[in-house]
Design an enzyme around this catalytic site. Structure first.
Site, mmCIF file in Angstrom:
data_model
loop_
_atom_site.group_PDB
_atom_site.id
_atom_site.type_symbol
_atom_site.label_atom_id
_atom_site.label_comp_id
_atom_site.label_asym_id
_atom_site.label_seq_id
_atom_site.Cartn_x
_atom_site.Cartn_y
_atom_site.Cartn_z
ATOM 1 C CB SER A 1 1.144 -7.306 5.123
ATOM 2 O OG SER A 1 2.245 -6.533 5.554
ATOM 3 C CE1 TYR B 1 1.888 -10.584 9.079
ATOM 4 C CE2 TYR B 1 3.158 -8.776 8.153
ATOM 5 C CZ TYR B 1 1.963 -9.291 8.604
ATOM 6 O OH TYR B 1 0.830 -8.510 8.590
#
Length: 341
Positions: free
Chosen positions: A136, A161
């Site tokens: 990501s 995350y």
């Protein structure tokens, strides 16, 4: 450069196949005659009906097998590799979302760390031609240098995350080093499009508007220092993955990481304006959001901006769908799917 075509004689395992990117990638492979095994736990992080709709389309293909299971179940993952012997694995199963990682950290450790470890172990014991996995753009944290390059320092993530995604990159590197597993990590930059994730801002804004509610914009109302995002249309993401599948890294440590973004960041307010215009076109009347401005949320970063030079050099491809074009595709789908009057 030219890239090698897909091999329809191989078995492709796509985890997270009921998810946004997983669905579109599976569909693209199936349309080219590939055998796809889709794995997904179909959790209720967002509307399960949307996941079921995607699965329904995939199940129209004879060469698609769906398994409802969780990558954090090590024995089940092992059984799937043993039975189907996938040659290519694309791991898109993950707990997504920066803000949700503050509310429910357990889900991120379970799926993104334990689940990914199970995939790596399975690839070790049942060697594959290529493992591609989702990283990501959030790994860049509050990086001030733009555009973000794969060689940038990424050891200061600002959300759990992001930490799990950076961990995935380190784990994949280790397995490539120890067991020569050819692995490629993709740092996705804000992926959007039809049938996308309802937890994403653009989707939520459409929901709010048609429910007659104001939208919340987390940029302090500071238009001079607005948030920037590199929005990447789903078709561009899938094209990039498809080109990479047959081109595993062949170095002594066969592990590579690529940005996959639009290389053209937009101000958040410009994006919102484009969404209003697209929805106006789709419904045939003017759409204007009622806007409420709030402080930036913990874990959010001021800008995301991808350098895509490495990806372009590797497979001769650079995402280029404009937000106007991509958002119109989304708006047309949204109005039809939800039967907006």
């Amino acid at each position: 450069m030219d890239y090698k075509a897909l091999n329809p004689n191989k078995v492709y395992l796509i985890t997270g196949a009921a998810g946004f990117i997983g669905y579109y990638l599976s569909k693209k492979l199936l349309e080219q005659g590939c055998t796809v095994v889709g794995l997904d736990n179909v959790n209720d992080y967002y509307d399960v009906n949307l996941k079921e709709t995607r699965l329904g389309y995939l199940q129209l293909f004879e060469n698609f097998t769906f398994i409802k299971s969780d990558i954090s179940d090590k024995n089940r993952v092992e059984e799937i590799f043993e039975k189907y012997k996938p040659r290519v694995v694309v791991n898109l199963a993950a707990q997504a979302g920066v803000r949700y990682s503050i509310e429910n950290p357990d889900a991120y450790i379970q799926s993104n760390i334990i689940g990914f470890y199970n995939i790596l172990e399975a690839c070790r014991h049942h060697p594959v031609d290529h493992l591609i996995y989702a990283s990501s753009s959030s790994v860049y944290g509050a990086n001030k240098k733009v555009p973000f390059e794969e060689t940038d320092f990424v050891d200061q993530p600002v959300s759990l995350y992001a930490s799990t995604k950076k961990s995935n990159e380190l784990m994949a590197h280790t397995y490539s080093h120890l067991y020569k597993t050819p692995a490629t990590g993709l740092r996705f930059f804000t992926v959007y499009g039809p049938m996308g994730r309802p937890d994403m801002a653009y989707f939520g804004f459409a929901d709010k508007y048609f429910a007659g509610e104001p939208i919340k914009i987390f940029n302090n109302g500071d238009f001079d220092n607005d948030l920037y995002r590199d929005f990447t249309y789903i078709d561009d993401i899938v094209e990039g993955i498809e080109r990479l599948i047959s081109n595993p890294p062949a170095d002594s440590v066969p592990h590579k990481v690529y940005n996959i973004g639009n290389n053209n960041p937009e101000k958040l307010m410009s994006f919102i304006g484009a969404l209003e215009k697209s929805l106006s076109n789709a419904v045939g009347r003017e759409v204007l959001f009622e806007k409420v401005f709030e402080p930036i949320k913990p874990g959010d970063v001021p800008a995301t901006y991808a350098s895509t030079d490495l990806l372009q050099k590797a497979v001769g491809f650079k995402p280029q769908t404009s937000i106007e074009e991509g958002l119109q595709q989304f708006a047309d789908w949204y109005v039809k799917y939800y039967q907006v009057q």
